[in-house]
Design a protein around this motif. Structure first.
Motif, PDB file in Angstrom:
ATOM      1  N   ASN A   1      13.153  -3.350   3.944  1.00  0.00           N
ATOM      2  CA  ASN A   1      14.399  -3.018   3.247  1.00  0.00           C
ATOM      3  C   ASN A   1      15.424  -3.804   3.649  1.00  0.00           C
ATOM      4  O   ASN A   1      15.438  -4.386   4.690  1.00  0.00           O
ATOM      5  CB  ASN A   1      14.782  -1.651   3.550  1.00  0.00           C
ATOM      6  CG  ASN A   1      16.133  -1.212   2.842  1.00  0.00           C
ATOM      7  OD1 ASN A   1      16.462  -1.260   1.776  1.00  0.00           O
ATOM      8  ND2 ASN A   1      16.930  -0.296   3.728  1.00  0.00           N
TER       9      ASN A   1
ATOM     10  N   GLY B   1      17.035  -1.226  -1.080  1.00  0.00           N
ATOM     11  CA  GLY B   1      16.912   0.216  -1.315  1.00  0.00           C
ATOM     12  C   GLY B   1      15.220   0.515  -1.210  1.00  0.00           C
ATOM     13  O   GLY B   1      15.075   1.764  -1.550  1.00  0.00           O
ATOM     14  N   ALA B   2      14.566  -0.142  -0.419  1.00  0.00           N
ATOM     15  CA  ALA B   2      13.233   0.374  -0.006  1.00  0.00           C
ATOM     16  C   ALA B   2      13.067   1.315   0.854  1.00  0.00           C
ATOM     17  O   ALA B   2      13.797   1.318   1.745  1.00  0.00           O
ATOM     18  CB  ALA B   2      12.527  -1.076   0.387  1.00  0.00           C
ATOM     19  N   LYS B   3      11.981   2.257   0.819  1.00  0.00           N
ATOM     20  CA  LYS B   3      12.098   3.283   1.797  1.00  0.00           C
ATOM     21  C   LYS B   3      10.990   3.029   2.470  1.00  0.00           C
ATOM     22  O   LYS B   3       9.763   2.928   2.688  1.00  0.00           O
ATOM     23  CB  LYS B   3      11.581   4.696   1.085  1.00  0.00           C
ATOM     24  CG  LYS B   3      12.390   5.071  -0.203  1.00  0.00           C
ATOM     25  CD  LYS B   3      13.721   5.376   0.699  1.00  0.00           C
ATOM     26  CE  LYS B   3      14.733   6.112  -0.482  1.00  0.00           C
ATOM     27  NZ  LYS B   3      16.071   6.181   0.047  1.00  0.00           N
ATOM     28  N   THR B   4      11.403   2.036   3.584  1.00  0.00           N
ATOM     29  CA  THR B   4      10.465   1.394   4.641  1.00  0.00           C
ATOM     30  C   THR B   4      10.811   1.693   6.136  1.00  0.00           C
ATOM     31  O   THR B   4      11.929   1.946   6.325  1.00  0.00           O
ATOM     32  CB  THR B   4      10.526  -0.313   4.405  1.00  0.00           C
ATOM     33  OG1 THR B   4      11.851  -0.575   4.603  1.00  0.00           O
ATOM     34  CG2 THR B   4       9.963  -0.381   3.167  1.00  0.00           C
TER      35      THR B   4
ATOM     36  N   THR C   1      14.466  -2.197   8.544  1.00  0.00           N
ATOM     37  CA  THR C   1      15.505  -2.585   7.710  1.00  0.00           C
ATOM     38  C   THR C   1      16.163  -4.021   8.207  1.00  0.00           C
ATOM     39  O   THR C   1      16.328  -3.951   9.473  1.00  0.00           O
ATOM     40  CB  THR C   1      16.820  -1.561   7.413  1.00  0.00           C
ATOM     41  OG1 THR C   1      16.217  -0.298   6.599  1.00  0.00           O
ATOM     42  CG2 THR C   1      17.959  -2.218   6.637  1.00  0.00           C
TER      43      THR C   1
ATOM     44  N   SER D   1      14.912   1.839  10.287  1.00  0.00           N
ATOM     45  CA  SER D   1      15.344   2.466   9.127  1.00  0.00           C
ATOM     46  C   SER D   1      16.109   3.788   9.391  1.00  0.00           C
ATOM     47  O   SER D   1      17.057   4.101   8.870  1.00  0.00           O
ATOM     48  CB  SER D   1      14.679   2.624   7.900  1.00  0.00           C
ATOM     49  OG  SER D   1      14.328   1.226   7.466  1.00  0.00           O
ATOM     50  N   ALA D   2      15.306   4.519  10.197  1.00  0.00           N
ATOM     51  CA  ALA D   2      15.695   5.934  10.538  1.00  0.00           C
ATOM     52  C   ALA D   2      16.605   6.051  11.709  1.00  0.00           C
ATOM     53  O   ALA D   2      17.025   7.043  12.046  1.00  0.00           O
ATOM     54  CB  ALA D   2      14.345   6.718  10.784  1.00  0.00           C
TER      55      ALA D   2
END
Length: 201
Positions: free
Chosen positions: A37, A112-115, A118, A150-151
């Motif tokens: 991402n 915008g990728a759910k990975t 980031t 990302s989280a």
């Protein structure tokens, strides 16, 4: 003729002036990733040798253009605002992914990728360069490149600085925004080559 040769040598010198350094972290977490991402942060950068704020640069340049031809500064301001989404970001993504693809690697940068990870590309400083026909100077783009979870984006796994990536094209390029876009393309190219060497070798 001597002046022309000297000018070309100056441009050539600028073309290799980029300095990319690993500030902290390592590349191990990227090895099995097929998609990364990516986010672009243009919120707080300075410009020119004087380190003007973006707002100051825009107001001054708009006023200068309007003083020469009424309304041209307002037109340029709209072009400047749209350049981030229409030129700079696409250039980075396009060239970065082309370099990875040509190397035969099944990995891409995607907005915008759910990975799990980031890449945050934060713009630090921009010099737009200039083109006067026979003589010119490329744009320069300095960015901070952070790979984060990302989280939990406060967890920085890898940080890289890219200083004064040159932006230029063969022939003439009278658009500041386009020259700057080439600086983002150069940044992406150098980053992808670094990843090929360190993460995907």
């Amino acid at each position: 003729m001597k002046k022309l040769v000297f000018a070309l040598l100056l441009v050539s010198g600028f073309a290799f002036a980029q300095d990319m350094k690993v500030v902290s972290g390592n590349f191990d977490f990227l090895k099995d990733q097929k998609e990364i991402n990516i986010e672009f942060d243009y919120s707080n950068f300075t410009m020119m040798k004087e380190n003007k704020s973006e707002a100051q640069y825009v107001e001054e340049h708009k006023a200068d253009l309007n003083s020469k031809v009424k309304g041209n500064g307002n037109i340029w301001q709209k072009q400047w605002i749209s350049a981030k989404d229409q030129i700079w970001t696409p250039k980075f993504l396009e060239i970065g992914n082309i370099v990875l693809s040509k190397a035969g690697k099944d990995v891409t940068f995607q907005e915008g990728a759910k990975t799990p990870y980031t890449l945050i590309v934060r713009t630090v400083w921009i010099y737009p360069g200039w083109d006067a026909g026979i003589m010119k100077q490329p744009a320069k783009v300095t960015t901070n490149l952070k790979f984060v979870e990302s989280a939990n984006k406060s967890n920085v796994l890898l940080e890289i600085t890219s200083e004064e990536a040159p932006g230029d094209q063969w022939g003439n390029n009278f658009s500041n925004e386009s020259r700057i876009g080439e600086g983002y393309a150069k940044t992406a190219k150098s980053l992808s080559k670094l990843l090929l060497k360190k993460a995907y070798n």
